[in-house]
Design an enzyme around this catalytic site. Structure first.
Site, short mmCIF file in Angstrom:
data_model
loop_
_atom_site.label_atom_id
_atom_site.label_comp_id
_atom_site.label_asym_id
_atom_site.label_seq_id
_atom_site.Cartn_x
_atom_site.Cartn_y
_atom_site.Cartn_z
CB THR A 121 -0.90 0.00 1.24
OG1 THR A 121 -1.66 -1.21 1.22
CG2 THR A 121 -1.83 1.20 1.27
CB CYS A 260 -4.15 -2.19 7.05
SG CYS A 260 -3.08 -3.41 6.28
P1 NAD Z 1 5.01 -7.41 6.79
O1 NAD Z 1 5.78 -6.56 7.73
O2 NAD Z 1 4.26 -8.60 7.33
O3 NAD Z 1 5.96 -7.93 5.64
C1 NAD Z 1 6.89 -7.14 4.97
C2 NAD Z 1 8.11 -8.00 4.67
O4 NAD Z 1 8.99 -7.29 3.81
C3 NAD Z 1 8.92 -8.37 5.91
O5 NAD Z 1 9.04 -9.77 6.00
C4 NAD Z 1 10.27 -7.70 5.67
O6 NAD Z 1 11.36 -8.43 6.19
C5 NAD Z 1 10.31 -7.64 4.16
N1 NAD Z 1 11.25 -6.67 3.59
C6 NAD Z 1 11.49 -5.40 3.99
N2 NAD Z 1 12.43 -4.85 3.20
C7 NAD Z 1 12.76 -5.78 2.28
C8 NAD Z 1 13.67 -5.80 1.20
N3 NAD Z 1 14.43 -4.74 0.91
N4 NAD Z 1 13.78 -6.92 0.47
C9 NAD Z 1 13.03 -8.00 0.77
N5 NAD Z 1 12.14 -8.04 1.78
C10 NAD Z 1 12.01 -6.94 2.53
O7 NAD Z 1 4.00 -6.44 6.05
P2 NAD Z 1 2.59 -6.80 5.38
O8 NAD Z 1 1.53 -6.78 6.41
O9 NAD Z 1 2.73 -7.97 4.49
O10 NAD Z 1 2.39 -5.50 4.49
C11 NAD Z 1 3.11 -5.27 3.30
C12 NAD Z 1 2.42 -4.18 2.52
O11 NAD Z 1 1.11 -4.60 2.14
C13 NAD Z 1 2.22 -2.89 3.30
O12 NAD Z 1 2.33 -1.82 2.42
C14 NAD Z 1 0.80 -3.02 3.81
O13 NAD Z 1 0.21 -1.78 4.05
C15 NAD Z 1 0.13 -3.71 2.65
N6 NAD Z 1 -1.08 -4.46 2.99
C16 NAD Z 1 -1.11 -5.19 4.14
C17 NAD Z 1 -2.26 -5.93 4.44
C18 NAD Z 1 -2.35 -6.73 5.70
O14 NAD Z 1 -3.47 -7.17 6.05
N7 NAD Z 1 -1.28 -6.96 6.42
C19 NAD Z 1 -3.36 -5.93 3.55
C20 NAD Z 1 -3.26 -5.20 2.38
C21 NAD Z 1 -2.11 -4.47 2.11
#
Ligand code: NAD
Length: 430
Positions: A121, A260
């Site tokens: 996002t 989120c």
């Molecule tokens: P998260 O923290 O669970 O996962 C993110 C991952 O990215 C982590 O494992 C981290 O180690 C990894 N990471 C960070 N930098 C990196 C890099 N340079 N190379 C490789 N990996 C890297 O986050 P999430 O909840 O999966 O959210 C991710 C995105 O999706 C956010 O923007 C969030 O707003 C969006 N989103 C989340 C949800 C939800 O329900 N969690 C739903 C829709 C959208």
């Protein structure tokens, strides 16, 4: 298709496992070597119904692999999803440095054509920045498109949501990108909305902000109901049956948390501000949400008179049921506020305790709801897990030192609770 998903968190891991299950060859990448080591063994670092089975099955079928080597993964694949975190900066705006890091690494080694898709996002105009960064870094002869494909899955039902989306948003600037993404999503049989990238980015922020607005709206109504001795649940049914309104997201409580809504709302307010628009409505939504925890704490004080030196039992720690996610969970602030007033806190959560232990200090973690109740001066409901709805309430009452329940999620019937002899408080219900 050969796909790389960068970031193996809630969104990246679920998307990667689901794309693999749809018959694609998926490489999930993360910088967290521990996470990748676990995933290689088929162990998922998060609790999400159905996810571990999906990961194990596709690992066995060799559709899914895990690595920390982003460059290697990019070389082998044509479509790259960026699903890294976009956490809030102290002023609320989204920190896009992880997204930029990934873009730079991809760009350095880019050969032939690649489609780079934002799944994280991100604020509007991030796609433009991403394309700029890539253009500045790629070598001659390399070709790419950037697209936005925001994700709407919910934690707790992430696999089901990914496989059965209400809609799929494709923000694209080229026919080629649209064709690739349409083909990838064809098995999901969901309506596809094709837009420009800026609009796709806004769709995600606007959706979450609208849902957050519904929650703050019903919480504000609950506060009026409390003052007027009306019942917010009946009000929610009454307004929710209007198809223009809908019943979803009209459950009063202690406010929204999670990774989120709070951060996306703050990021949308900040990006609007940067673009010259003061999004007053969303600032009020944030304020009402923050205040809701105070409304709840007041009820606890009202119930206990003095909080200091009382033992308070807490049921539910995760920000919502069916997840172990503790990020921005209202429980954290509520427990800290009670402890600051001198209360002793005991707690139980069906899945979030391992994560909660790293976050909460001086809390006695119990093995179940009945041990939490034992000797407590009151019981608080902070997450609406199904198992709390099915408790043997007579047993709970017997275990409590005082039969007081302050229900921040409105999971019990006030009349029944009073009949059972509880002093029962809930949100916006007499
Ligand atoms: P998260 O923290 O669970 O996962 C993110 C991952 O990215 C982590 O494992 C981290 O180690 C990894 N990471 C960070 N930098 C990196 C890099 N340079 N190379 C490789 N990996 C890297 O986050 P999430 O909840 O999966 O959210 C991710 C995105 O999706 C956010 O923007 C969030 O707003 C969006 N989103 C989340 C949800 C939800 O329900 N969690 C739903 C829709 C959208």
């Amino acid at each position: 298709m050969k796909i790389t998903v960068v970031g193996s968190g809630y969104v990246g891991l679920v998307s990667g496992a689901c794309f693999a299950n749809l018959g694609n060859e998926v490489t999930c990448v993360d910088i967290d070597a521990k996470k990748i080591a676990l995933l290689k063994k088929g162990v998922t670092p998060i609790y999400e119904p159905g996810l571990e089975e999906l990961v194990r099955h596709n690992l066995k079928e060799k559709n899914l692999s895990f690595t920390t080597d982003l460059k290697g993964a990019v070389r082998r694949t044509d479509v790259i999803f960026i699903a890294v975190g976009t956490p809030p900066r102290p002023n609320g705006e989204a920190d896009l440095s992880f997204v930029e890091d990934v873009a730079r690494t991809i760009a350095k080694d880019l050969r032939g054509y690649k489609l780079i898709v934002e799944k994280s996002t991100v604020p509007v105009q991030t796609g433009e920045r991403l394309a700029q960064t890539l253009r500045h870094t790629v070598k001659k002869g390399a070709d790419f498109d950037v697209a936005s494909n925001p994700e709407f899955l919910r934690e707790g039902s992430a696999v089901r949501d990914f496989m059965n989306p209400d809609r799929i948003i494709l923000g694209v600037e080229s026919k080629k990108a649209e064709r690739i993404l349409r083909e990838l999503y064809a098995p999901l049989k969901a309506p596809i909305v094709v837009t420009d990238i800026n609009s796709a980015e806004i769709i995600k922020h606007a959706s979450n902000s609208f849902l957050a607005t519904k929650i703050s709206f019903i919480n504000a109504i609950a506060n009026v109901c409390d003052a007027a001795k009306a019942d917010v649940e009946q009000v929610a049914i009454g307004i929710g049956l209007d198809r223009r309104i809908g019943r979803g997201f009209l459950d009063a409580g202690i406010g929204f948390g999670g990774f989120c809504f709070p951060k996306d709302l703050a990021a949308f307010i900040r990006i609007s501000e940067k673009l010259g628009y003061d999004f007053e409505l969303l600032r009020a939504v944030e304020r009402i949400n923050e205040n809701q925890k105070k409304v709840f704490l007041k009820k606890v004080e009202e119930a206990l008179w003095n909080v200091s030196s009382k033992t308070i039992g807490v049921l539910g720690l995760s920000f919502k049921p069916n997840t172990d996610d503790m990020r921005y969970a209202p429980s954290v602030e509520i427990i800290a506020a009670l402890q600051a007033q001198g209360a002793r806190v005991k707690a139980f959560d069906p899945h979030a305790m391992p994560k909660a232990k790293g976050l909460l200090r001086n809390v006695e973690f119990c093995k179940d709801s009945y041990s939490v109740s034992k000797g407590s001066d009151c019981l608080l409901i902070l997450t609406e897990w199904d198992e709390f709805k099915e408790l043997d309430l007579a047993r709970v009452k017997k275990a409590l030192r005082q039969p007081i329940v302050v229900d921040g999620r409105n999971i019990y019937d006030p009349k029944k609770m009073r009949k059972l002899g509880f002093k029962y408080f809930s949100m916006g219900r007499p």
